[in-house]
Enzyme design. Structure first.
Site, PDB file in Angstrom:
ATOM      1  N   LYS A 169       0.828  -1.211   0.000  1.00 29.28           N
ATOM      2  CA  LYS A 169       0.000   0.000   0.000  1.00 29.28           C
ATOM      3  C   LYS A 169       0.856   1.252   0.000  1.00 29.28           C
ATOM      4  O   LYS A 169       0.522   2.231  -0.653  1.00 29.28           O
ATOM      5  CB  LYS A 169      -0.945   0.012   1.212  1.00 29.28           C
ATOM      6  CG  LYS A 169      -2.124  -0.936   1.081  1.00 29.28           C
ATOM      7  CD  LYS A 169      -3.198  -0.600   2.097  1.00 29.28           C
ATOM      8  CE  LYS A 169      -4.348  -1.579   2.083  1.00 29.28           C
ATOM      9  NZ  LYS A 169      -5.305  -1.354   3.160  1.00 29.28           N
TER      10      LYS A 169
ATOM     11  N   LYS B 248      -4.414 -10.187  -7.002  1.00 33.65           N
ATOM     12  CA  LYS B 248      -5.587 -10.395  -6.144  1.00 33.65           C
ATOM     13  C   LYS B 248      -6.676  -9.370  -6.453  1.00 33.65           C
ATOM     14  O   LYS B 248      -6.379  -8.201  -6.701  1.00 33.65           O
ATOM     15  CB  LYS B 248      -5.075 -10.275  -4.703  1.00 33.65           C
ATOM     16  CG  LYS B 248      -6.075 -10.025  -3.652  1.00 33.65           C
ATOM     17  CD  LYS B 248      -5.405  -9.736  -2.326  1.00 33.65           C
ATOM     18  CE  LYS B 248      -5.339  -8.227  -2.121  1.00 33.65           C
ATOM     19  NZ  LYS B 248      -5.268  -7.804  -0.730  1.00 33.65           N
TER      20      LYS B 248
ATOM     21  N   LYS C 137     -10.271  -3.942  -3.562  1.00 30.76           N
ATOM     22  CA  LYS C 137     -11.186  -2.796  -3.521  1.00 30.76           C
ATOM     23  C   LYS C 137     -10.552  -1.541  -4.099  1.00 30.76           C
ATOM     24  O   LYS C 137     -11.234  -0.680  -4.603  1.00 30.76           O
ATOM     25  CB  LYS C 137     -11.504  -2.469  -2.061  1.00 30.76           C
ATOM     26  CG  LYS C 137     -12.577  -3.280  -1.438  1.00 30.76           C
ATOM     27  CD  LYS C 137     -13.060  -2.523  -0.197  1.00 30.76           C
ATOM     28  CE  LYS C 137     -13.612  -3.469   0.819  1.00 30.76           C
ATOM     29  NZ  LYS C 137     -12.766  -3.567   2.010  1.00 30.76           N
TER      30      LYS C 137
HETATM   31  P1  AMP Z   1     -10.594  -5.803   2.816  1.00 31.30           P
HETATM   32  O1  AMP Z   1     -11.135  -5.620   1.439  1.00 31.30           O
HETATM   33  O2  AMP Z   1      -9.107  -5.605   2.839  1.00 31.30           O
HETATM   34  O3  AMP Z   1     -11.316  -5.021   3.877  1.00 31.30           O
HETATM   35  O4  AMP Z   1     -10.811  -7.330   3.173  1.00 31.30           O
HETATM   36  C1  AMP Z   1     -11.918  -7.862   3.854  1.00 31.30           C
HETATM   37  C2  AMP Z   1     -11.841  -9.371   3.898  1.00 31.30           C
HETATM   38  O5  AMP Z   1     -11.919  -9.909   2.572  1.00 31.30           O
HETATM   39  C3  AMP Z   1     -10.541  -9.912   4.491  1.00 31.30           C
HETATM   40  O6  AMP Z   1     -10.815 -11.089   5.220  1.00 31.30           O
HETATM   41  C4  AMP Z   1      -9.711 -10.226   3.282  1.00 31.30           C
HETATM   42  O7  AMP Z   1      -8.728 -11.189   3.520  1.00 31.30           O
HETATM   43  C5  AMP Z   1     -10.782 -10.730   2.318  1.00 31.30           C
HETATM   44  N1  AMP Z   1     -10.372 -10.521   0.923  1.00 31.30           N
HETATM   45  C6  AMP Z   1     -10.044  -9.340   0.348  1.00 31.30           C
HETATM   46  N2  AMP Z   1      -9.725  -9.510  -0.946  1.00 31.30           N
HETATM   47  C7  AMP Z   1      -9.863 -10.847  -1.192  1.00 31.30           C
HETATM   48  C8  AMP Z   1      -9.676 -11.666  -2.360  1.00 31.30           C
HETATM   49  N3  AMP Z   1      -9.294 -11.142  -3.525  1.00 31.30           N
HETATM   50  N4  AMP Z   1      -9.920 -12.987  -2.247  1.00 31.30           N
HETATM   51  C9  AMP Z   1     -10.312 -13.533  -1.076  1.00 31.30           C
HETATM   52  N5  AMP Z   1     -10.497 -12.819   0.058  1.00 31.30           N
HETATM   53  C10 AMP Z   1     -10.267 -11.496   0.005  1.00 31.30           C
END
Ligand code: AMP
Ligand code: TRP
Length: 327
Positions: free
Chosen positions: A112, A194, A197
């Site tokens: 990041k 990956k 968001k």
């Molecule tokens: P975040 O978008 O960083 O707030 O992630 C929220 C949850 O979604 C966390 O448990 C992450 O590990 C999971 N997560 C985010 N991106 C992915 C992805 N591409 N595949 C699987 N899990 C994800």
């Protein structure tokens, strides 16, 4: 006594099927078995710049998506992180037990901060301290997350262990709960990255609130590989990713999927994947619309969730303060 589960998602953008398949859908599946706390981690979201009006809206949106996905407030406590002050209080204390070197080694921080270049906030470096506080406040056993959060849960264990060895048994050591399948859904435009968001390229992610037409278009444009075999083969990351998404939305097992698509083309696979996602998200989208039509109900659920967890969190903070001689 049921084991305690804690997890959260940042309201920093639109939720995508990676968040759903890697995290939220699994929380729903575990709901009966455990004692669950699910948090909208708004204080984590402000580690990168946010528009105040949009942030406020996104916090409600994420909470509504938890409920629309099947999180049941009778079985799980749902709240907003900034509503419970103990999170920031314990994060500050844990800061003082976390070597800067540990923080600098975090992959997510490195990625990041490289993307942002200027204006990397101290909060971004400190993000894992707040996450450790989230988890340790509730004497959590299990943390269901996607693969990318494993390192943060390990750091949480490390700081808990360090504190326990200095002051005696205080924190339970948590473990990450990472699914064999779905823990790392890849970008549709680039299946070597990956799904994220913060990625803005159109066609990168399918968002939980995308319309059927948007889903069809995005899947139709998803990057695939040369060749024509439809198999779970990691050498073919584009097809692998589509097959994994299909598997998780339909619940059909891998062998059956491969035999069903034997001899068929990528076009047919893509139509089937788009249909599976559209059907999988339909009930969620309906429930979401209903929930967002009654903001007072949602607000009352979140207030109730915060009231339920606050005493648990405050108990831990009080114990920690006593042990280190504060107050
Ligand atoms: P975040 O978008 O960083 O707030 O992630 C929220 C949850 O979604 C966390 O448990 C992450 O590990 C999971 N997560 C985010 N991106 C992915 C992805 N591409 N595949 C699987 N899990 C994800
Ligand atoms: N860092 C997590 C993510 O981006 C979100 C999060 C914050 C979290 N606190 C948590 C996840 C505690 C699990 C437990 O995905």
């Amino acid at each position: 006594m049921k084991k305690r589960v804690f997890s959260g998602v940042q309201p920093s953008g639109d939720l995508h099927i990676g968040n759903y398949l890697g995290a939220i859908k699994r929380w729903v599946a575990l709901q009966e078995e455990y004692d669950n706390i699910f948090c909208v981690v708004d204080l984590h979201a402000i580690t990168t710049p946010q528009d105040p009006k949009i942030l406020k809206q996104k916090i409600r949106e994420v909470a509504a998506l938890y409920l629309a996905s099947g999180i049941d407030p009778q079985k799980s406590k749902v709240f907003v992180q900034s509503h419970v002050l103990a999170h920031t209080e314990l994060a500050w204390i844990l800061n003082c037990f976390l070597p800067v070197g540990w923080m600098m080694r975090m992959t997510q921080f490195k990625e990041k901060s490289a993307k942002q270049r200027q204006q990397v906030s101290t909060g971004l470096l400190d993000y894992p301290a707040l996450m450790a506080a989230d988890i340790l406040l509730y004497q959590t056993d299990l943390v269901p997350v996607g693969e990318d959060q494993k390192q943060h849960v390990e750091l949480t264990r490390d700081v808990a262990q360090r504190f326990n060895s200095l002051y005696g048994e205080t924190f339970k050591l948590p473990a990450a709960l990472i699914a064999k399948e779905g823990a790392r859904i890849m970008g549709l435009d680039d299946p070597t990255k990956k799904m994220s968001k913060s990625e803005t390229a159109t066609g990168h992610a399918i968002y939980l609130l995308d319309s059927p037409d948007e889903i069809k278009t995005k899947i139709a444009h998803a990057t695939t590989d040369s060749g024509q075999e439809i198999k779970f083969d990691l050498q073919k990351p584009g097809i692998y990713n589509l097959l994994e998404i299909y598997q998780l939305f339909t619940g059909v097992d891998r062998h059956e999927i491969e035999s069903a698509f034997a001899g068929k083309g990528y076009g047919e696979l893509k139509s089937a994947v788009a249909e599976a996602i559209i059907e999988g998200l339909r009930p969620l989208q309906q429930k979401y619309t209903e929930l967002m039509a009654d903001p007072a109900y949602l607000e009352s659920l979140l207030a109730q969730g915060a009231d339920q967890v606050r005493p648990l969190a405050e108990k831990t903070v009080q114990e920690v303060k006593n042990k280190i001689g504060l107050g």
